[in-house]
Design a protein around this motif. Structure first.
Motif, PDB file in Angstrom:
ATOM      1  N   UNK A 232      22.509  61.198  55.899  1.00  0.00           N
ATOM      2  CA  UNK A 232      23.632  61.811  56.614  1.00  0.00           C
ATOM      3  C   UNK A 232      24.456  62.543  55.557  1.00  0.00           C
ATOM      4  N   UNK A 233      24.422  63.877  55.578  1.00  0.00           N
ATOM      5  CA  UNK A 233      24.966  64.669  54.476  1.00  0.00           C
ATOM      6  C   UNK A 233      26.260  65.373  54.865  1.00  0.00           C
ATOM      7  N   UNK A 234      27.232  65.294  53.953  1.00  0.00           N
ATOM      8  CA  UNK A 234      28.444  66.111  54.029  1.00  0.00           C
ATOM      9  C   UNK A 234      28.458  67.014  52.813  1.00  0.00           C
ATOM     10  N   UNK A 235      28.628  68.320  53.045  1.00  0.00           N
ATOM     11  CA  UNK A 235      28.647  69.287  51.955  1.00  0.00           C
ATOM     12  C   UNK A 235      30.035  69.904  51.847  1.00  0.00           C
ATOM     13  N   UNK A 236      30.653  69.724  50.678  1.00  0.00           N
ATOM     14  CA  UNK A 236      31.934  70.364  50.401  1.00  0.00           C
ATOM     15  C   UNK A 236      31.637  71.617  49.595  1.00  0.00           C
ATOM     16  N   UNK A 237      31.926  72.771  50.159  1.00  0.00           N
ATOM     17  CA  UNK A 237      31.515  74.032  49.553  1.00  0.00           C
ATOM     18  C   UNK A 237      32.710  74.864  49.124  1.00  0.00           C
ATOM     19  N   UNK A 238      32.765  75.167  47.843  1.00  0.00           N
ATOM     20  CA  UNK A 238      33.689  76.180  47.343  1.00  0.00           C
ATOM     21  C   UNK A 238      32.988  77.531  47.522  1.00  0.00           C
ATOM     22  N   UNK A 239      33.221  78.489  46.646  1.00  0.00           N
ATOM     23  CA  UNK A 239      32.636  79.817  46.839  1.00  0.00           C
ATOM     24  C   UNK A 239      31.192  79.834  46.330  1.00  0.00           C
ATOM     25  N   UNK A 240      30.284  80.322  47.163  1.00  0.00           N
ATOM     26  CA  UNK A 240      28.867  80.356  46.837  1.00  0.00           C
ATOM     27  C   UNK A 240      28.283  81.743  47.107  1.00  0.00           C
ATOM     28  N   UNK A 241      27.159  82.012  46.482  1.00  0.00           N
ATOM     29  CA  UNK A 241      26.433  83.253  46.768  1.00  0.00           C
ATOM     30  C   UNK A 241      25.337  83.016  47.789  1.00  0.00           C
ATOM     31  N   UNK A 242      25.146  81.775  48.193  1.00  0.00           N
ATOM     32  CA  UNK A 242      24.064  81.406  49.086  1.00  0.00           C
ATOM     33  C   UNK A 242      24.586  81.059  50.473  1.00  0.00           C
ATOM     34  N   UNK A 243      23.737  81.281  51.466  1.00  0.00           N
ATOM     35  CA  UNK A 243      24.049  80.865  52.830  1.00  0.00           C
ATOM     36  C   UNK A 243      24.077  79.345  52.889  1.00  0.00           C
ATOM     37  N   UNK A 244      25.076  78.787  53.555  1.00  0.00           N
ATOM     38  CA  UNK A 244      25.184  77.332  53.657  1.00  0.00           C
ATOM     39  C   UNK A 244      24.204  76.804  54.698  1.00  0.00           C
ATOM     40  N   UNK A 245      23.639  75.628  54.468  1.00  0.00           N
ATOM     41  CA  UNK A 245      22.623  75.083  55.378  1.00  0.00           C
ATOM     42  C   UNK A 245      23.212  74.585  56.683  1.00  0.00           C
ATOM     43  N   UNK A 246      22.351  74.454  57.687  1.00  0.00           N
ATOM     44  CA  UNK A 246      22.752  73.898  58.967  1.00  0.00           C
ATOM     45  C   UNK A 246      22.385  72.413  59.001  1.00  0.00           C
ATOM     46  N   UNK A 247      22.837  71.740  60.059  1.00  0.00           N
ATOM     47  CA  UNK A 247      22.429  70.361  60.259  1.00  0.00           C
ATOM     48  C   UNK A 247      23.235  69.325  59.498  1.00  0.00           C
ATOM     49  N   UNK A 248      24.403  69.708  58.982  1.00  0.00           N
ATOM     50  CA  UNK A 248      25.228  68.757  58.248  1.00  0.00           C
ATOM     51  C   UNK A 248      26.693  69.139  58.398  1.00  0.00           C
ATOM     52  N   UNK A 249      27.570  68.229  58.018  1.00  0.00           N
ATOM     53  CA  UNK A 249      29.003  68.501  58.042  1.00  0.00           C
ATOM     54  C   UNK A 249      29.352  69.382  56.846  1.00  0.00           C
ATOM     55  N   UNK A 250      30.000  70.519  57.114  1.00  0.00           N
ATOM     56  CA  UNK A 250      30.389  71.453  56.064  1.00  0.00           C
ATOM     57  C   UNK A 250      31.915  71.511  55.989  1.00  0.00           C
ATOM     58  N   UNK A 251      32.448  71.333  54.784  1.00  0.00           N
ATOM     59  CA  UNK A 251      33.881  71.450  54.552  1.00  0.00           C
ATOM     60  C   UNK A 251      34.097  72.522  53.491  1.00  0.00           C
TER      61      UNK A 251
END
Length: 392
Positions: A232-251
């Motif tokens: 069960x994945x939570x991804x905390x994302x600052x600035x990225x050059x990549x598209x963020x993945x689906x299927x998880x909690x994104x903050x």
């Protein structure tokens, strides 16, 4: 080197929709991953793509409805294909196909193969919005869900007639990712994983900021791979050059202070923290509220930002913490120092050559001083690290 522990036989089925050409990209991604692919094209699908296109991109075999009554190694072709595959992915799936499956109709090679199969099935619908939202289609999709099929909901966007609406096939990379999720053994099922990624920004004025070259690729790779293994994945994302993945909690976060606040809140809920984000180490002492005009020279006083990982260690308890040590020299010495100062269980040491690259060479050091080296693409690095931590 890729860890060969996932199911590696996919039957890719293509029905007669305009988006059929996108299945070629999915084939390319699967073959690149080392997965064996056979293809079934319906009669309608052949109006949009040809068997030769799939063969030229690495498909083992391509079958059409002309092969429906063929025999393979003593078995009817639909039985042979249903036994051979680890998963069947229908991309794209038309309204006609969905209706026939829901009704149990078996008048084509694909439909008979599905009726004979007990393997996981992924269905990616693509059609006009009116067709998709018609009560009959919605009812049929629910029936397929009841069969246990995974439905990849289409996106909103421009459709075949240039009208904008829901019904556009999900991005091929997203469909590819869902295939990998289905194929991968769930060795981390029940585990709560918190991953950070990307570069924070510290603002000089409303448009200028201090940052670094982190692309976020490494953290995104860890998030994807952990999800594939069932976490069960939570991804905390600052600035990225990549598209963020689906299927998880994104903050999403912007500044280092925001990253600190979100991490210290979320870390209390996780079993494993992978701190792959690259927070800015310094920020302007004061941010100007108006855009600064161009000046002959400018002096800015910088102060240290909060040490996110060190502060998060206050909530460590029995959680596993993984940090990163990006260095220009003395990688092992600096990694060891960070391991001790930040109360980490593991530290991943790498060099600036890895920034923004799809490939990397890393050293993994545990709290006992054991060191392992690995070189490969970033998803393979993530698999390597997780396998070392959880001994699989």
């Amino acid at each position: 080197m890729r860890r060969k522990e996932i199911g590696n036989k996919v039957l890719l089925a293509v029905t007669g929709g305009v988006a059929a050409y996108k299945s070629l990209e999915i084939l390319r991604l699967l073959v690149k991953k080392g997965i064996n692919v056979k293809v079934v094209i319906t009669r309608g699908g052949e109006r949009f793509v040809t068997p030769f296109s799939f063969l030229s991109l690495g498909a083992e075999e391509v079958y059409t409805d002309n092969d429906q009554f063929s025999i393979i190694n003593g078995s009817s072709i639909h039985l042979a294909l249903s036994r051979w595959s680890d998963l069947i992915a229908v991309v794209p799936a038309t309204a006609d196909f969905i209706a026939k499956v829901a009704s149990g109709i078996s008048d084509s090679l694909l439909l008979t193969t599905l009726l004979a199969s007990k393997k996981p099935v992924i269905v990616a619908p693509s059609m006009n919005e009116n067709m998709l939202l018609h009560p009959a289609t919605q009812r049929n999709i629910e029936i397929l869900k009841g069969f246990g099929y995974k439905i990849i909901e289409p996106d909103e966007g421009f459709l075949a007639d240039l009208a904008k609406g829901k019904g556009r096939l999900k991005d091929p990379e997203d469909i590819f990712e869902e295939i990998l999720v289905e194929l991968t053994p769930k060795k981390l099922k029940g585990l709560k994983v918190l991953v950070t990624c990307g570069a924070t920004r510290e603002y000089i004025d409303p448009v200028r900021f201090i940052t670094n070259g982190s692309s976020g690729k490494m953290g995104i790779a860890f998030a994807k791979v952990a999800r594939r293994f069932g976490a069960d994945v939570t991804l905390i994302a600052a600035h990225t050059t990549e598209k963020l993945p689906m299927g998880m909690k994104i903050l999403r976060v912007d500044k280092t202070e925001e990253l600190f606040e979100v991490v210290t809140d979320e870390v209390k809920k996780c079993d494993l923290l992978i701190m792959a984000a690259a927070p800015s180490d310094y920020r302007p002492e004061e941010m100007l509220h108006n855009k600064l005009p161009k000046l002959p020279e400018l002096t800015i006083k910088l102060v240290s930002t909060v040490d996110v990982l060190k502060e998060a260690s206050k909530y460590k308890d029995n959680k596993i913490f993984v940090g990163f040590a990006l260095q220009t020299n003395n990688i092992i010495e600096n990694a060891k120092k960070k391991l001790e100062e930040k109360n980490l269980d593991y530290v991943l040491g790498n060099s600036i050559e890895n920034i923004g690259s799809d490939l990397g060479k890393v050293i993994l050091m545990d709290r006992f001083g054991n060191i392992s080296e690995f070189e490969g693409d970033k998803e393979s690095i993530a698999e390597f690290v997780l396998s070392k931590i959880f001994k699989f």
